[in-house]
Design an enzyme around this catalytic site. Structure first.
Site, mmCIF file in Angstrom:
data_model
loop_
_atom_site.group_PDB
_atom_site.id
_atom_site.type_symbol
_atom_site.label_atom_id
_atom_site.label_comp_id
_atom_site.label_asym_id
_atom_site.label_seq_id
_atom_site.Cartn_x
_atom_site.Cartn_y
_atom_site.Cartn_z
ATOM 1 C CB SER A 14 -0.884 0.019 1.242
ATOM 2 O OG SER A 14 -1.384 1.339 1.418
ATOM 3 C CG HIS A 38 -3.852 -1.655 -1.688
ATOM 4 N ND1 HIS A 38 -4.993 -2.358 -2.032
ATOM 5 C CD2 HIS A 38 -4.182 -0.910 -0.599
ATOM 6 C CE1 HIS A 38 -5.967 -2.058 -1.168
ATOM 7 N NE2 HIS A 38 -5.508 -1.172 -0.299
ATOM 8 C CG ASP A 74 -5.046 2.240 0.965
ATOM 9 O OD1 ASP A 74 -6.010 1.455 0.842
ATOM 10 O OD2 ASP A 74 -3.926 1.880 1.386
ATOM 11 C CG MET A 93 -8.305 6.829 2.820
ATOM 12 S SD MET A 93 -7.435 6.822 4.388
ATOM 13 C CE MET A 93 -6.585 5.226 4.274
ATOM 14 C CG HIS A 102 -9.199 -0.048 -0.377
ATOM 15 N ND1 HIS A 102 -8.574 -0.280 0.828
ATOM 16 C CD2 HIS A 102 -10.530 -0.128 -0.113
ATOM 17 C CE1 HIS A 102 -9.480 -0.475 1.766
ATOM 18 N NE2 HIS A 102 -10.683 -0.373 1.224
ATOM 19 C CG MET A 122 -11.219 2.907 2.413
ATOM 20 S SD MET A 122 -9.593 2.844 3.200
ATOM 21 C CE MET A 122 -8.559 3.035 1.750
ATOM 22 C CG MET A 158 -11.537 -3.417 5.185
ATOM 23 S SD MET A 158 -10.074 -2.816 4.288
ATOM 24 C CE MET A 158 -9.154 -1.978 5.578
ATOM 25 N N GLY A 183 -2.775 3.675 8.096
ATOM 26 C CA GLY A 183 -1.804 2.593 8.073
ATOM 27 C C GLY A 183 -1.313 2.338 9.484
ATOM 28 N N GLY A 184 -0.618 1.225 9.648
ATOM 29 C CA GLY A 184 0.070 0.968 10.915
ATOM 30 C C GLY A 184 -0.816 0.565 12.078
ATOM 31 C CG ASP A 210 -6.062 -2.977 3.182
ATOM 32 O OD1 ASP A 210 -4.991 -2.748 3.751
ATOM 33 O OD2 ASP A 210 -6.679 -2.144 2.494
ATOM 34 N N GLY A 211 -4.735 -4.597 6.214
ATOM 35 C CA GLY A 211 -4.635 -4.035 7.557
ATOM 36 C C GLY A 211 -3.833 -4.919 8.491
ATOM 37 N N GLY A 212 -2.702 -4.420 8.951
ATOM 38 C CA GLY A 212 -1.892 -5.149 9.928
ATOM 39 C C GLY A 212 -1.295 -6.452 9.415
HETATM 40 C C1 DX5 Z 1 -6.189 1.101 5.786
HETATM 41 C C2 DX5 Z 1 -5.740 0.971 4.326
HETATM 42 C C3 DX5 Z 1 -4.629 0.027 4.192
HETATM 43 C C4 DX5 Z 1 -3.375 0.453 4.929
HETATM 44 C C5 DX5 Z 1 -2.687 -0.772 5.406
HETATM 45 O O1 DX5 Z 1 -7.261 1.941 5.858
HETATM 46 O O2 DX5 Z 1 -6.831 0.514 3.520
HETATM 47 O O3 DX5 Z 1 -4.354 -0.296 2.846
HETATM 48 O O4 DX5 Z 1 -2.501 1.203 4.165
HETATM 49 O O5 DX5 Z 1 -1.607 -0.407 6.173
HETATM 50 P P1 DX5 Z 1 -0.863 -1.418 7.144
HETATM 51 O O6 DX5 Z 1 -0.379 -2.552 6.320
HETATM 52 O O7 DX5 Z 1 0.237 -0.571 7.697
HETATM 53 O O8 DX5 Z 1 -1.871 -1.854 8.167
HETATM 54 ZN ZN ZN Z 2 -6.380 -0.403 1.480
#
Ligand code: DX5
Ligand code: ZN
Length: 225
Positions: free
Chosen positions: A12, A37, A39, A41, A70, A72, A141, A148-149, A176-178
């Site tokens: 991402s 990927h 993101d 938002m 993606h 959001m 998700m 992120g993070g 996606d996520g963690g």
């Molecule tokens: C979260 C995003 C993810 C994010 C993942 O809202 O959709 O794509 O960047 O980041 P990590 O891998 O750090 O959780």
């Molecule tokens: Zn994402």
């Protein structure tokens, strides 16, 4: 491209240097990223703002693999054509983003893109049961989207359920996520094939130290055995 259920890593670029997207994209691809990927938002569907169609269009010439966008955002439908024009290969919309996910997925395919449907952690697998035939991917998700993070939320039971619902249909399951070397094996074992990772790929690296991105992706792959 023939359908491929082997595990793919989709870094991402939310975790990349925002002043340097072109080089960052080239660095992760040179180091073995399968997809990129992106993101998007809107500060409304999620409490954070990133970028829109003009930025995605600017990324396009740098992406040699597969540009996975993606969304959001809510609403989605008024922006579908703009992302098609920007060159997205896949456009993923959240099932929570509006009342008409069926129409949204039809419109995404109608605009010539692959269609993904995303589920927030609080949304059950069943929410996508009646639109699977319009989807090329289900995104499960494993954090509440926006940043992120964040810490991985265990959704392996949901992934298993989605995998079962898909059966032999050609539909990817994305996480996606963690995602990191500890969590990736859990979701792959449950049936996921596309792993988004932001901080776990970009951590410690830079366009001047791209080999760190490669080592970080290798650590995820190696953890899968
Ligand atoms: C979260 C995003 C993810 C994010 C993942 O809202 O959709 O794509 O960047 O980041 P990590 O891998 O750090 O959780
Ligand atoms: Zn994402």
């Amino acid at each position: 491209m023939p359908f491929d259920r082997s595990v793919k890593i989709a870094p991402s670029i939310l975790s990349a240097d925002f002043a340097n997207f072109g080089q960052e994209i080239r660095a992760i691809e040179d180091q073995g990223a399968d997809w990129v990927h992106v993101d998007v938002m809107d500060g409304h569907f999620v409490p954070n703002l990133t970028f829109g169609p003009p930025a995605v269009k600017a990324f396009r010439p740098h992406v040699k693999t597969f540009m996975d966008v993606h969304l959001m955002i809510a609403p989605v439908d008024p922006y579908i054509d703009a992302y098609a024009e920007a060159g997205a290969d896949m456009l993923t919309a959240h099932v929570e983003a509006g009342p008409h996910i069926h129409r949204t997925l039809q419109a995404i395919r109608g605009a010539g893109m692959k269609a993904g449907v995303a589920l927030n952690p609080g949304t059950p697998a069943e929410a996508v049961a009646d639109c699977l035939d319009l989807a090329d991917m289900v995104l499960v998700m494993t954090v509440n989207p926006g940043f992120g993070g964040q810490k991985f939320i265990d959704m392996t039971a949901k992934v298993r359920k989605v995998r079962e619902m898909i059966g032999d249909r050609e539909i990817h399951i994305q996480i996606d996520g963690g995602v990191d070397p500890t969590t990736a094996p859990l979701v792959v074992e449950a049936g996921a094939d596309v792993l988004v990772a932001g901080s776990a790929v970009f951590r410690g690296g830079s366009v001047d130290k791209p080999e760190v991105y490669g080592a970080n992706m290798k650590a995820i792959r190696d953890a899968l055995g």
